[in-house]
Design a protein around this motif. Structure first.
Motif, PDB file in Angstrom:
ATOM      1  N   ALA A  17       0.860  -1.190   0.000  1.00  0.00           N
ATOM      2  CA  ALA A  17       0.000   0.000   0.000  1.00  0.00           C
ATOM      3  C   ALA A  17       0.897   1.241   0.000  1.00  0.00           C
ATOM      4  N   ASP A  18       0.750   2.105   0.990  1.00  0.00           N
ATOM      5  CA  ASP A  18       1.522   3.348   1.049  1.00  0.00           C
ATOM      6  C   ASP A  18       2.702   3.244   1.999  1.00  0.00           C
ATOM      7  N   TYR A  19       3.140   2.029   2.290  1.00  0.00           N
ATOM      8  CA  TYR A  19       4.207   1.854   3.271  1.00  0.00           C
ATOM      9  C   TYR A  19       5.350   1.044   2.671  1.00  0.00           C
ATOM     10  N   ALA A  20       6.548   1.389   3.113  1.00  0.00           N
ATOM     11  CA  ALA A  20       7.719   0.551   2.875  1.00  0.00           C
ATOM     12  C   ALA A  20       7.808  -0.442   4.024  1.00  0.00           C
ATOM     13  N   VAL A  21       7.942  -1.722   3.698  1.00  0.00           N
ATOM     14  CA  VAL A  21       7.929  -2.769   4.721  1.00  0.00           C
ATOM     15  C   VAL A  21       9.288  -3.457   4.716  1.00  0.00           C
ATOM     16  N   LEU A  22       9.984  -3.345   5.851  1.00  0.00           N
ATOM     17  CA  LEU A  22      11.295  -3.975   6.001  1.00  0.00           C
ATOM     18  C   LEU A  22      11.195  -5.031   7.097  1.00  0.00           C
ATOM     19  N   LYS A  23      11.513  -6.281   6.742  1.00  0.00           N
ATOM     20  CA  LYS A  23      11.490  -7.373   7.710  1.00  0.00           C
ATOM     21  C   LYS A  23      12.919  -7.801   8.007  1.00  0.00           C
ATOM     22  N   ILE A  24      13.253  -7.830   9.301  1.00  0.00           N
ATOM     23  CA  ILE A  24      14.558  -8.297   9.765  1.00  0.00           C
ATOM     24  C   ILE A  24      14.319  -9.625  10.473  1.00  0.00           C
ATOM     25  N   MET A  25      14.724 -10.722   9.838  1.00  0.00           N
ATOM     26  CA  MET A  25      14.400 -12.061  10.323  1.00  0.00           C
ATOM     27  C   MET A  25      15.670 -12.795  10.741  1.00  0.00           C
ATOM     28  N   ASP A  26      15.522 -13.655  11.757  1.00  0.00           N
ATOM     29  CA  ASP A  26      16.638 -14.511  12.173  1.00  0.00           C
ATOM     30  C   ASP A  26      16.074 -15.830  12.686  1.00  0.00           C
ATOM     31  N   ASN A  27      16.964 -16.817  12.814  1.00  0.00           N
ATOM     32  CA  ASN A  27      16.553 -18.114  13.375  1.00  0.00           C
ATOM     33  C   ASN A  27      17.206 -18.334  14.729  1.00  0.00           C
ATOM     34  N   GLY A  28      17.272 -17.249  15.513  1.00  0.00           N
ATOM     35  CA  GLY A  28      17.956 -17.287  16.806  1.00  0.00           C
ATOM     36  C   GLY A  28      17.129 -17.895  17.914  1.00  0.00           C
ATOM     37  N   ILE A  29      17.436 -17.484  19.139  1.00  0.00           N
ATOM     38  CA  ILE A  29      16.837 -18.113  20.333  1.00  0.00           C
ATOM     39  C   ILE A  29      15.389 -17.696  20.555  1.00  0.00           C
ATOM     40  N   SER A  45       7.721 -13.550  17.513  1.00  0.00           N
ATOM     41  CA  SER A  45       8.826 -14.394  17.956  1.00  0.00           C
ATOM     42  C   SER A  45       8.289 -15.617  18.665  1.00  0.00           C
ATOM     43  N   GLN A  46       9.079 -16.675  18.640  1.00  0.00           N
ATOM     44  CA  GLN A  46       8.747 -17.911  19.328  1.00  0.00           C
ATOM     45  C   GLN A  46      10.038 -18.503  19.868  1.00  0.00           C
ATOM     46  N   PRO A  47      10.070 -18.849  21.138  1.00  0.00           N
ATOM     47  CA  PRO A  47      11.307 -19.361  21.724  1.00  0.00           C
ATOM     48  C   PRO A  47      11.855 -20.554  20.926  1.00  0.00           C
ATOM     49  N   GLY A  48      13.136 -20.437  20.539  1.00  0.00           N
ATOM     50  CA  GLY A  48      13.792 -21.508  19.802  1.00  0.00           C
ATOM     51  C   GLY A  48      13.554 -21.494  18.306  1.00  0.00           C
ATOM     52  N   HIS A  49      12.710 -20.572  17.810  1.00  0.00           N
ATOM     53  CA  HIS A  49      12.386 -20.562  16.378  1.00  0.00           C
ATOM     54  C   HIS A  49      12.604 -19.185  15.751  1.00  0.00           C
ATOM     55  N   GLY A  50      13.331 -18.317  16.405  1.00  0.00           N
ATOM     56  CA  GLY A  50      13.699 -17.059  15.792  1.00  0.00           C
ATOM     57  C   GLY A  50      12.713 -15.933  16.003  1.00  0.00           C
ATOM     58  N   THR A  51      13.079 -14.763  15.408  1.00  0.00           N
ATOM     59  CA  THR A  51      12.321 -13.529  15.609  1.00  0.00           C
ATOM     60  C   THR A  51      12.225 -12.780  14.282  1.00  0.00           C
ATOM     61  N   THR A  52      11.112 -12.078  14.099  1.00  0.00           N
ATOM     62  CA  THR A  52      10.933 -11.218  12.923  1.00  0.00           C
ATOM     63  C   THR A  52      10.488  -9.834  13.379  1.00  0.00           C
ATOM     64  N   PHE A  53      11.316  -8.824  13.100  1.00  0.00           N
ATOM     65  CA  PHE A  53      10.954  -7.427  13.324  1.00  0.00           C
ATOM     66  C   PHE A  53      10.425  -6.882  11.998  1.00  0.00           C
ATOM     67  N   THR A  54       9.224  -6.338  11.999  1.00  0.00           N
ATOM     68  CA  THR A  54       8.616  -5.765  10.797  1.00  0.00           C
ATOM     69  C   THR A  54       8.484  -4.261  10.981  1.00  0.00           C
ATOM     70  N   ILE A  55       9.197  -3.513  10.129  1.00  0.00           N
ATOM     71  CA  ILE A  55       9.176  -2.048  10.190  1.00  0.00           C
ATOM     72  C   ILE A  55       8.338  -1.538   9.025  1.00  0.00           C
ATOM     73  N   GLN A  56       7.364  -0.690   9.311  1.00  0.00           N
ATOM     74  CA  GLN A  56       6.552  -0.053   8.278  1.00  0.00           C
ATOM     75  C   GLN A  56       6.733   1.456   8.383  1.00  0.00           C
ATOM     76  N   LEU A  57       7.212   2.069   7.294  1.00  0.00           N
ATOM     77  CA  LEU A  57       7.409   3.514   7.231  1.00  0.00           C
ATOM     78  C   LEU A  57       6.655   4.057   6.028  1.00  0.00           C
ATOM     79  N   PRO A  58       5.993   5.186   6.163  1.00  0.00           N
ATOM     80  CA  PRO A  58       5.209   5.730   5.038  1.00  0.00           C
ATOM     81  C   PRO A  58       6.108   6.138   3.875  1.00  0.00           C
ATOM     82  N   LEU A  59       5.666   5.777   2.688  1.00  0.00           N
ATOM     83  CA  LEU A  59       6.403   6.157   1.484  1.00  0.00           C
ATOM     84  C   LEU A  59       6.256   7.647   1.223  1.00  0.00           C
ATOM     85  N   SER A  60       7.272   8.224   0.641  1.00  0.00           N
ATOM     86  CA  SER A  60       7.227   9.640   0.310  1.00  0.00           C
ATOM     87  C   SER A  60       6.785   9.776  -1.136  1.00  0.00           C
TER      88      SER A  60
END
Length: 686
Positions: free
Chosen positions: A613-625, A671-686
């Motif tokens: 839509a009108d947002y830039a979506v950046l996902k930072i994913m890992d398979n950490g703790i 996030s789920q213990p033992g299966h990693g975390t996902t940070f989802t950043i949404q910023l409005p597009l210019s």
């Protein structure tokens, strides 16, 4: 019949004469009891005189019966006063109720002693006031007896049991005799003549009561209980009802002489039927108990004691975790619930399960509690305790909300208790079914709401203390920054000195040795400063038009760390308006956190950039703790709360969320213990 009356009351006179002598000859004399027995004897003797001397009538003995009643009232009131105030007859004389009863007794004695006065009243009113007076005496005697017994402490009821039994029997017989006489406007002779023998049979009961009265302590006190008020009021109501019924029945008989007997019989039947229905109606009894419980004397709970007990327990708590479990145990203990859970409100206004104890709810029920925004809204509007027992029997009460996810036969959900602070819902507790099913009344609900308010105040105080502590930590951080600036100033001064002396001593080997030592010291101190400022705030420029693809590509070239992250996107440009320096710092911090959490041989970190839509979506994913839901809700974005020990200051995630929200964006964490975390950043597009 005269012989039957004679022998009946002769037996009564003999019985109470023996009882009188027994009371007089005892070592511990109870003078109120002696006086009462004396007037019983005079009353029996007066009736015997009417049977032997024809110039006297039964009505002439009524004045002695009134005196007998007064003596019995005095005996019961004296025992009641002894329990209440430890003795003393002056309190009895001063009481308003004693004055009212005394006036009625004096009025009755007057009309029974002076026939002319009685005739004037009968001609003016058309009724015989003596029957009314004696019905009132019987009712008042039953009330006194009932109050004396019910307000006697349990350990002393053994002493007063026979006195209350004997006095209650005497007044009950009088009530039967005079209520029937009042109904038919004539003295019921069969009942009257049998009353002497019945009274004589009661004398042994009073004889058993006399020795037990000696052990009543002068120091014993009591308080009027709710049951006393309830049953006393019932007795008064019955007495008034009987008087009104008798008066109405007599009036109907006089109005229609031809059908008077039939109308009177029908009326009496209907009156008794209404009385029986009223006594057997559970709803009427419940309403009466609630009304008298709310408006008379003391309650089932000592609210002052409960408040002090909880306040003292709260003062001993040292952490939020202790407070959360204390809230659950306090509420479950109040209503004997088998377990419960506490849902707290986080900074975003969402409720999450913060603590539980023996919470036997299904995953579907827990999910419904998490995804039901109407429940907190309903609790805020109604400020009710949701009672699922009440829901099962009166579903119309909860028409404004859909409770079907927790309303089925085997559901463990019993109560949902809101916790309010300044009329704002801070939390709510879900209590499971008790071991023994019970129905809560209005007092239980009031106590739960009152205790919930106190516990909500404790939660609010804890949060205010945390906010104050955070402010102090910020103050400490700023103070630390000043110290670090001072250290940088010293390092700059040392290096400046080396530069100034280089032209003069650059050919001196010792100067080079000192220079190396100075540089080593400066490097060591600067590394220390860099480590402390690594996740701190830095002054940045104003927001500019920034290509998010170029920013992440730049970070990919310059950023070091393991495991190395990969960047995936199909975009050539993704323009947003933000502070580029701060944006790089925020993304770098999140990448570094992901790398720290994925320190394992197969660890990986991935960045995916897209548009939605009108947002830039950046996902930072890992398979950490991974992270626990409670940690995400309570600690992840709390400043200065870190799991890295001395390696971090705990403001990276807080700074990232603060920056994104200020730029009209959103930050979501899954996030789920033992299966990693996902940070989802949404910023409005210019």
């Amino acid at each position: 019949m005269e012989n039957y009356i004679y022998f009946s009351y002769l037996a009564n006179l003999c019985a109470y004469s023996v009882l009188f002598l027994y009371a007089v000859l005892r070592k511990n004399r109870n003078w109120a009891f002696i006086v009462a027995m004396l007037f019983v004897m005079l009353w029996s003797a007066s009736i015997l005189r009417t049977t032997q001397e024809h110039e006297f009538f039964l009505a002439d003995a009524l004045v002695f019966e009134t005196l007998r009643n007064a003596a019995l009232f005095l005996l019961l009131t004296a025992m009641l006063n002894k329990l209440l105030h430890g003795g003393g007859y002056w309190r009895i004389v001063r009481s308003k109720s004693a004055l009212s009863v005394t006036l009625i007794i004096l009025f009755t004695i007057s009309i029974e002693s002076f026939p002319d006065l009685l005739e004037i009243i009968q001609q003016s009113s058309g009724v015989d006031p003596r029957f009314y007076s004696h019905v009132i005496f019987a009712i008042f005697g039953l009330i006194l007896t009932e109050q004396l017994y019910r307000n006697t402490p349990l350990n002393l009821r053994w002493n007063l049991k026979y006195l209350c039994l004997g006095a209650g029997a005497l007044f009950a017989i009088d009530l039967i005799v005079y209520s029937k006489s009042l109904l038919y406007k004539n003295l019921d002779i069969p009942l009257w003549q049998s009353r002497g023998i019945i009274n004589a049979l009661i004398a042994p009961v009073l004889a058993l009561a006399l020795p037990r009265l000696d052990s009543i302590s002068n120091q014993t006190t009591f308080s009027i209980s709710r049951k006393t008020t309830f049953y006393t009021t019932i007795l008064i109501g019955c007495g008034v009802y009987l008087i009104l019924m008798s008066a109405t029945g007599f009036y109907l008989k006089q109005v229609n002489a031809e059908w008077g007997e039939s109308i009177q019989t029908i009326f009496v039947f209907l009156a008794i039927l209404i009385l029986v229905i009223s006594f057997t109606s559970g709803k009427i009894r419940a309403l009466a108990k609630v009304y008298f419980g709310k408006h008379f004397f003391h309650y089932s709970y000592d609210y002052r004691e409960e408040w002090l007990k909880i306040s003292q327990a709260l003062a001993k708590l040292e952490s939020l975790d202790e407070l959360k479990h204390f809230i659950i145990t306090t509420l479950t203990d109040l209503v004997e619930s088998s377990g419960g859970g506490l849902w707290l409100k986080n900074d975003q206004g969402q409720f999450f399960l913060a603590a539980e104890h023996n919470l036997r709810l299904t995953q579907q029920e827990l999910a419904s509690l998490k995804t039901a925004p109407q429940l907190p809204r309903y609790l805020s509007q109604k400020q009710w305790v949701i009672d699922f027992y009440e829901l099962a029997h009166a579903p119309e009460v909860y028409d404004d909300i859909d409770l079907t996810p927790w309303c089925y036969e085997d559901s463990e959900v019993w109560l949902i208790v809101p916790l309010f602070h300044l009329n704002h819902l801070e939390a709510f507790a879900v209590l499971t079914q008790p071991r023994a099913r019970r129905k809560l009344n209005w007092e239980d609900h009031d106590l739960l709401k009152t205790v919930g308010m106190q516990l909500a105040n404790a939660l609010a105080l804890n949060r205010a203390s945390e906010a104050l502590a955070n402010n102090k930590q910020f103050e400490t951080y700023h103070r630390l920054s000043a110290y670090l600036v001072h250290d940088l100033k010293n390092i700059a001064a040392q290096l400046s000195l080396v530069v100034r002396n280089a032209a003069k001593h650059k050919h001196n080997p010792d100067f080079f040795d000192d220079t190396i030592d100075t540089l080593n010291h400066a490097v060591s101190k600067m590394q220390h400063i860099v480590e402390q400022l690594k996740q701190g705030k830095s002054s940045g420029s104003s927001a500019t038009l920034t290509n998010l693809v170029d920013v992440i590509t730049k970070i990919e070239r310059q950023h070091n760390g393991t495991p190395a992250f990969t960047f995936e996107t199909e975009l050539i440009d993704c323009m947003i308006k933000a502070d580029q320096t701060k944006l790089i710092s925020v993304i770098t911090n999140l990448i570094q956190n992901a790398q720290d959490a994925s320190q394992k041989p197969d660890g990986w970190v991935k960045l995916v950039l897209s548009k939605q839509a009108d947002y830039a979506v950046l996902k930072i994913m890992d398979n950490g703790i991974g992270m626990e839901p409670s940690f995400i809700a309570e600690r992840l974005f709390k400043p200065f709360d870190t799991t890295k020990g001395n390696a971090g200051m705990g403001i990276g995630a807080y700074e990232a969320r603060d920056f994104i929200l200020k730029n009209a964006g959103q930050l979501d964490v899954q996030s789920q213990p033992g299966h990693g975390t996902t940070f989802t950043i949404q910023l409005p597009l210019s």
